[in-house]
Design an enzyme around this catalytic site. Structure first.
Site, short mmCIF file in Angstrom:
data_model
loop_
_atom_site.label_atom_id
_atom_site.label_comp_id
_atom_site.label_asym_id
_atom_site.label_seq_id
_atom_site.Cartn_x
_atom_site.Cartn_y
_atom_site.Cartn_z
N THR A 216 0.82 -1.20 0.08
CA THR A 216 0.16 0.01 -0.12
C THR A 216 0.98 1.13 -0.02
OG1 THR A 216 -0.09 -0.53 2.39
CG2 THR A 216 -2.11 -0.83 1.24
N LYS B 112 0.50 9.79 -5.55
CA LYS B 112 0.72 8.68 -6.27
C LYS B 112 0.07 7.38 -5.73
CE LYS B 112 4.25 7.01 -9.30
NZ LYS B 112 5.85 7.35 -9.70
N GLY C 175 -7.63 2.32 2.20
CA GLY C 175 -7.53 1.05 1.70
C GLY C 175 -8.52 0.36 1.44
N GLU C 176 -9.77 0.58 1.84
CA GLU C 176 -11.19 -0.06 1.41
C GLU C 176 -11.91 0.74 0.41
OE1 GLU C 176 -10.70 -2.96 3.86
OE2 GLU C 176 -9.21 -1.59 4.87
#
Lengths: 741, 331
Positions: free
Chosen positions: A470, A636, A707-708
Site C-alpha cells: 500500500t 501517487k 485501503g477499503e
C-alpha cells in the site's frame, strides 16, 4: 498548508528494491540452511482420520519427520492461547490437534524434508484413511439453521435498528423488496502464505512470516508454544499482497514453528496456490433489502437483512447491514444479521469486509428504487443526503460526499445518460451508465514509533507495522522528512519487525492515520529536542526561540522571523557532542473528541459498461471514482490504492467466485486458471478524483484511510450500469455473460 | 511430484524407440501442461524423453500448396509466422486467443494438440474422475459443470478439449503427421481427438508410442472470410466457454463452402459437416446462419450449470459467420 513531501506524488521508496529483486519475500530467505515442510490437506470436509501411516514417507532418505495429530507434543490447551488479535468469537482452529476433520483441505500433516521437492514427493506416500461424516456447506439450503450473529470482535458493531420500520413501511407509497447473493471469494495475493523459522543457536526463534501484524504472530506463537516473547522475533519486511488474508496467523506459521521447535532446526513452509483456497475467504452472503419511499423519493423505511456463513467453530462477524443505517437520512431502519454455521473454514476480513458486499445490496436496491420512482439514481441519493449521521445524530468529522457526486458526475458526463434502460447502443453493444455510493469507517488505532537521528544527518523511523504493497514505507518516509525538514534520501523507514515499537494490525484502512500520526509525533519530539539543544549552545541565536518560532527545512533549523538565522541539524548534534538522538512516541486516538463525531470515508462511483446484446460479454469501459478520504499523503500511492480498489470492484462484479461443490464440500476452482481475477485486457479507463477533506478529528495528521473505500460501491455501480444497458437486473454476483445474454 | 528419469532424444526414431520400450515414459516438449499435472500428481510418468532438440522446428511449404508446421514450432512462432498470418490468418487468430504470451512462447504445436482437459475434477485428486482414474466415476456430471461439454458427452465423461488452436485446425482440415515404431502415418484432424465414450482416459487416437512430427495445412486457407470468436469469462487468459472458428469461401454474397468448428463444447473440436453443407451455394444471410446454428446444436445436451452454452453457441455461430461474411452489423 505548504508542504514539501506530504501530498505530493512520491514514488515508492521500496520500489527500486522490489524491481531489482532485492526486497525479499517470506519464502526467499535462503542463505541459511533450513528444512522444508509440505502440508498434506484433507480430502474430505467432515469426519475422522482413521489411519495415517507415514512409514513409507519416513523411509525416504532425506525425510526428517512427518508431523500429525499422532505425534503432536503437548501444547497450550486453553482456547484463549490460540486466540489471535483478530480472532472472531469462538474456538479457534488448532492444526493437527486431533483426528477430526472440520473442513475440506484442512491441514492434516506436515512432511519435513531436506528439500521442498522431496517433502512434496514424500507427502504422496503418506497413507491416510478417513471415516466420512455428512457435511453441510450450502448456505441457501440451511437458512433454517441461522442464528443471530452474537459476540464481539474488534471493529464489529452489532447492527442497531431504530424507529419503527413496520409502521413506516406500511405508510410508504413506493416499496421494493429484493434479495441479493454473492458467492465466496478467496484473497489470493500474489505471494503465497509462507513462514520461515530460523532456529538460532541460543534456542530463540527468528520467524519470517507473511503477516499483517508481526506482533500478532509473535503473540500467537508465544502463547501456543509457551515461549517468552524474547525468544520469538517475527519479521515481515515485504508482503506480496494480503488483502486481509494475513490479518490472522495462518496454519503455516503454526506448522513451521512446531517443526522448528521439535527438530531444533530451521524450517520453511510455503503453501501451494491450491492451499490458498484452504483457509480464509469472504463469506457467502444472502441479503434482502426492503425499501419504502415517498413519491418524491424520500426514504421512509429501510430494512436490510443478511444471512452469512461462518464455520462450525467460530462466529466470523463483519459489518454487512450497518451501512444501510448510516448512508441516507431515514428514521425507521431495521437491521438484521444472521449466521449459518457450515463445515468450512472461518471466513476472514477481505478488503472492505462487510461493506464490499452490504453496500452492493443497498446501492443496487437504491438503483431499483430510482426506476420505480422515475427519479435519476444520482438525484435520489441527493434527496436522501444527510450531513448528520442518522441514528447516532452525530455530525460527520468531515463529509465531502456531495462534492464527490458533483465532481464525479461532471467528469463522467452523467448528464448524457438517457434514463431509459436499453436505450443507448453502439453497434452490437448495449451501453449502460450506472452509479453507486461507497462508505467506510475512518479509524485511528494506537501506534508507537521510534526515531533515530544521527550526526551524519540521517533519520530512521520505525514501527512494527506492515506494508502490504500500500505504501506504508513511503508515507512514513514522507511524514518524517516533512516534519524534520530533511531530504527524502536522508530518511529511512523500517517496519515489519516485532522488536520495533507497537503497532496493531495493518488493516481496516487505519495504518496511515495511526502509524502516520505516531511518526509525526516522534519527529515533533525530535524537533523539540533539537531546539532545546540549539538553545543551549553558546551564544545561540535560538536562545529565546520557541518551537513555534522555528522552521525545519533542508536539514536546517531556521528562525521564522529571521530566515538568515539558521543552523544545520547535524551541527546541533556535533556541537553538543552527540552522535545520536533517539525518541519514541505514542499516538493514542483522542477518543473523547472522536466520540462526538461520526467518522467515515465516502465515494461516488460512475461506470459505463458495454454489453453485447447477443453474447452477453461485458466490458467496463470507464470508471470515475470520486473519493472523500480525508488528507491525501501521497497523490501517487493514493491513486494506486483507489485504482486497485476499482479493479477489485470489477473483479467482484464480473469474475470472482470460488465455487463450492456441495457433494464434496470442497471449493473446486482452486487455482488461478479457473478462479478468475481481471487481466490487463479487462481493465480500461479508470479515473480517480480526490475531494480532499480537512479533518483533524479522524486523526491528528488528517488522514482518514484509503485501503477499503476504493472498492466499496464499484460492484453495485457496475450491476446498475448493466441494468441500464440491458434492462436485466442481475442480483447475484459475479455477473457472468450467461446471466445477461 | 514423483521422481522420474530423463533423457534427451537425438532423433525421431530414437525418441519413438525410447518411449515404445517403456510403458511409463512420456515425451516432453514445452511442458506447459504436463509439468503442472506432474506437480499435482495427476500424471506421473517415470521417464521423460525430451524431444525439444529434434529437427521438427520449421515451417515449410508443401508440394501441394499447403504449409507444414513442425511439431516443435512454438505457438507464438506459428501465430506470428508471415506465411501463417497471410495464408491462414484464422489459425493465427485462434492461437493468439489462447493462453498468455509467456505460455505461447513455450508451448509447441504438437503439444497443443495433446493438452489435457481443464475439468476441475480431473485436476483434483480428492474427487472421482474417469479420465484420471478410469472407473472411479464422473464428478462433473452432477457437480460444477459450467465449463463442460454439451455435445458428444458420455455418461462417463463430460470434459472438453481446451485448445483454441485445434478449433482452427479442425476448420482448416489439417492433417497430423505422426511417426511410430511401425513407421509414419497421417491422421486427418477430425479423427485425431476422440469423444469420451467409455474410454474417457484416452484423449486422442495417437498411440502412446507415436510422436507428432508435423501438422499439415492444405492449400485452402480461407484467408478472405474467416473469424475466430472466443467467448470466455475474462478478456484474456481464460479457456473458452464457447469458441467458433468460421471460414467461408465466398463468391460475391454467395457461400461456396463453409467450415464451422466449435471449441469449449465437446471432448474434441466439434464439427458438423452436414450442417455446414446447408450453406453451400446459399446467400450469406443471418437467417441462413441461424438455421445452420440450430442444426449444429440440435443434439446438444446441457447440464445443471452449462445449459446456457447451447444458446450461446448458436448466437456465437451466427455472429462468427456474420463477421466472416462481412455482413453489415445487425443485417
Amino acid at each position: 498548508m505548504q508542504t514539501k513531501y506530504i501530498g505530493k506524488s512520491v514514488s515508492r521508496v521500496d520500489g527500486p528494491a522490489k524491481v531489482k529483486g532485492e526486497a525479499k519475500y517470506i519464502a526467499e530467505f535462503n542463505e541459511r540452511e533450513h528444512l522444508h515442510g509440505y502440508v498434506i490437506s484433507s480430502r474430505i470436509a467432515k469426519g475422522k482420520i482413521t489411519k495415517l501411516d507415514a512409514s513409507k514417507a519416513l523411509a525416504l532418505d532425506g525425510v526428517v519427520e512427518v508431523f500429525s495429530h499422532q505425534n503432536l507434543p503437548r501444547l497450550a490447551w486453553l482456547d484463549l492461547s490460540y486466540k489471535d488479535m483478530d480472532a472472531p468469537p469462538g474456538s479457534p482452529f488448532r492444526p493437527l490437534y486431533n483426528n477430526k476433520i472440520k473442513f475440506s483441505m484442512q491441514p492434516i500433516a506436515l512432511v519435513v524434508a531436506k528439500t521442498f521437492e522431496l517433502a512434496r514427493y514424500a507427502s504422496l506416500l503418506v497413507e491416510v484413511e478417513y471415516e466420512v461424516e455428512p457435511h453441510i456447506t450450502n448456505l441457501e439450503d440451511n437458512l433454517d439453521k441461522a442464528q443471530e450473529a452474537s459476540g464481539m470482535r474488534f471493529g464489529y458493531e452489532p447492527p442497531s435498528s431504530r424507529g419503527n420500520f413496520e409502521a413506516a413501511y406500511a405508510e410508504a407509497n413506493v416499496t421494493l423488496e429484493e434479495s441479493y447473493f454473492h458467492g465466496a471469494e478467496h484473497h489470493n495475493p500474489m505471494e503465497m502464505h509462507a513462514t520461515t523459522v530460523f532456529y538460532e543457536k541460543d534456542d530463540t526463534l527468528t520467524i519470517y512470516d507473511k503477516t499483517q501484524g508481526v506482533l500478532n504472530s509473535q503473540h500467537y506463537v508465544a502463547m501456543i508454544f509457551g515461549l517468552s516473547k524474547d525468544r520469538v522475533r517475527v519479521l515481515s519486511p515485504f508482503i506480496g499482497g494480503a488483502f486481509g488474508s494475513a490479518l490472522r496467523p495462518q496454519y503455516q506459521l503454526f506448522l513451521a514453528t512446531l517443526a522448528a521447535l521439535e527438530l531444533k532446526q530451521s524450517v520453511k513452509v510455503v503453501l501451494t496456490r491450491q492451499q490458498m483456497f484452504s483457509f480464509s475467504h469472504r463469506p457467502i452472503t444472502l441479503q434482502t433489502m426492503t425499501l419504502g419511499a415517498s413519491p418524491d423519493g424520500k426514504l421512509q423505511a429501510i430494512r436490510h437483512a443478511a444471512y452469512s456463513e461462518t464455520s462450525q467453530f467460530e462466529n466470523y462477524l463483519e459489518n454487512i447491514v450497518n451501512w444501510s443505517g448510516k448512508l441516507y437520512s431515514c428514521d425507521d431502519v431495521e437491521l438484521e444479521y444472521k449466521l449459518v454455521k457450515l463445515d468450512t473454514y472461518s471466513p476472514l476480513d477481505m478488503r472492505a469486509p462487510g461493506a464490499a458486499t452490504g453496500v452492493v445490496a443497498l446501492e443496487c436496491a437504491m438503483d431499483e428504487l430510482s426506476y420505480k420512482l422515475n427519479i435519476d439514481p444520482l438525484e435520489l441519493r441527493l434527496r436522501n443526503y444527510t450531513d448528520i449521521q442518522p441514528g447516532s445524530k452525530k455530525p460527520f468529522s468531515s463529509k465531502e460526499l456531495r462534492a464527490c457526486y458533483q465532481q464525479g458526475a461532471e467528469r463522467f458526463g452523467w448528464d448524457k445518460r438517457n434514463p431509459q434502460p436499453r436505450s443507448m447502443q453502439e453497434g452490437h453493444n448495449l451501453v449502460g451508465y450506472g452509479m453507486a455510493t461507497g462508505i467506510w469507517d475512518a479509524m485511528q488505532l494506537p501506534a508507537r514509533a521510534k526515531a533515530v537521528f544521527t550526526a551524519d544527518g540521517k533519520l530512521t523511523v520505525s514501527s512494527a507495522t506492515a506494508d502490504i504493497g500500500t505504501g506504508t514505507y513511503t508515507i512514513m518516509t514522507q511524514i518524517a522528512a516533512e516534519t524534520l525538514g530533511l531530504p527524502l534520501e536522508q530518511v529511512t523507514a523500517q517496519l515489519g519487525d516485532s522488536s520495533m515499537p507497537l503497532s496493531l494490525l495493518e488493516g481496516g484502512s487505519a495504518t496511515a492515520a495511526s502509524v502516520g500520526t505516531a511518526v509525526m509525533y516522534v519527529c515533533q519530539k525530535l524537533q523539540k529536542n533539537l531546539l532545546k539543544l540549539a538553545r543551549n549552545l553558546k551564544n545561540s541565536p535560538f536562545a529565546k526561540a520557541k518551537l513555534a518560532d522555528v522552521l525545519f527545512e533542508d536539514g536546517n533549523m531556521i528562525l521564522k522571523n529571521d530566515p538568515e538565522v539558521s543552523i544545520a541539524l547535524t551541527t546541533i548534534l556535533q556541537q553538543n557532542d552527540l552522535k545520536v538522538l533517539e525518541k519514541k512516541a505514542t499516538a493514542m486516538p483522542n477518543l473523547l473528541k472522536q466520540s462526538r463525531y461520526a467518522r467515515n470515508t465516502h465515494s461516488a462511483v460512475f461506470v459505463e459498461v458495454h454489453v453485447d446484446e447477443d453474447l452477453g460479454t461485458i466490458i467496463v469501459k470507464r470508471v470515475v471514482s470520486a473519493i472523500a478520504g480525508g488528507r491525501i499523503l501521497n497523490a501517487k500511492t493514493a491513486h494506486s490504492q483507489i485504482l486497485g480498489g476499482v479493479v477489485w470492484g470489477i473483479s467482484m462484479a464480473l469474475q470472482e467466485d470460488t465455487f463450492m461443490d456441495h457433494t464434496f464440500g470442497r471449493f473446486m476452482n482452486h487455482d488461478l486458471a479457473e478462479y478468475h481475477v481481471p487481466v490487463n485486457a479487462d481493465i480500461r479507463d479508470i479515473e480517480v478524483i480526490f475531494v480532499e477533506e480537512q479533518d483533524k478529528v479522524a486523526s491528528p495528521i488528517g488522514v482518514k484511510g484509503l485501503g477499503e473505500i476504493g472498492l466499496v460501491g464499484v460492484a453495485a455501480a457496475i450491476a446498475n450500469a448493466i441494468y441500464h444497458a440491458t434492462g436485466k437486473r442481475v442480483r447475484d454476483l459475479p455477473i457472468t455473460l450467461d446471466k445477461v445474454m | 511430484m514423483r521422481p522420474f528419469t530423463y533423457n534427451r532424444a537425438t532423433d525421431v526414431a530414437a525418441a519413438v524407440e525410447q518411449v515404445s520400450l517403456n510403458k511409463e515414459a512420456k515425451f516432453i516438449a514445452g511442458g506447459t501442461n504436463l509439468l503442472d499435472l506432474m506437480k499435482i500428481d495427476v500424471m506421473h510418468p517415470q521417464h521423460l524423453v525430451d524431444i525439444t532438440r529434434l529437427a521438427l522446428n520449421t515451417i515449410e511449404d508443401t508440394a501441394n500448396g499447403g504449409l507444414r508446421l513442425g511439431a516443435l514450432v512454438t505457438n507464438a512462432d506459428t501465430a506470428y509466422n508471415e506465411k501463417v498470418e497471410q495464408r491462414y490468418p484464422l489459425l493465427s487468430h485462434a492461437i493468439l486467443a489462447g493462453a498468455s504470451a509467456q505460455l505461447r512462447n513455450k508451448a509447441t504445436d504438437g503439444g497443443n494438440l495433446l493438452q489435457r482437459t481443464r475439468c476441475y475434477y480431473f485436476y483434483d485428486k480428492a474427487t472421482p474422475c474417469n479420465k484420471r482414474e478410469p472407473g472411479s466415476g464422473c464428478s462433473a456430471k452432477e457437480g460444477f459443470n459450467r465449463i463442460h461439454a454439451i455435445l458428444g458427452t458420455s455418461e462417463h465423461c463430460i470434459a472438453t478439449h481446451p485448445s483454441d488452436m485445434c478449433v482452427a485446425l479442425a476448420a482448416l482440415e489439417a492433417t497430423v503427421q505422426v511417426s511410430g515404431p511401425n513407421g509414419d502415418r497421417a491422421i486427418p484432424f477430425a479423427d485425431f481427438h476422440r469423444l469420451p465414450g467409455d474410454t474417457p482416459h484416452i484423449d486422442s487416437n495417437l498411440k502412446e508410442d507415436e510422436i507428432i512430427t508435423a501438422i499439415e495445412l492444405p492449400a485452402k486457407g480461407f484467408e478472405k472470410n474467416f473469424t475466430y470468436l472466443k467467448l470466455r469469462d475474462r478478456q484474456s487468459y481464460a479457456f473458452a466457454l464457447v469458441s467458433v472458428a468460421a471460414a467461408l469461401d465466398m463468391d460475391g454474397n454467395t457461400i461456396k463452402e463453409a467450415r464451422i468448428a466449435l471449441g469449449g463444447v465437446a471432448h474434441k473440436p466439434w464439427r458438423n459437416t452436414a450442417a455446414e453443407e446447408m450453406l453451400a451455394n446459399q446467400p450469406a444471410t443471418t437467417e441462413n446462419f441461424r438455421k445452420v446454428a440450430e442444426t449444429i446444436l440440435q443434439e446438444a445436451k446441457g447440464f445443471k450449470y452449462n445449459a446456457f452454452k447451447i444458446e450461446l453457441a448458436k448466437r456465437a455461430i451466427v455472429r462468427a459467420l456474420q463477421q466472416a461474411a462481412k455482413l453489415e452489423e445487425g443485417a
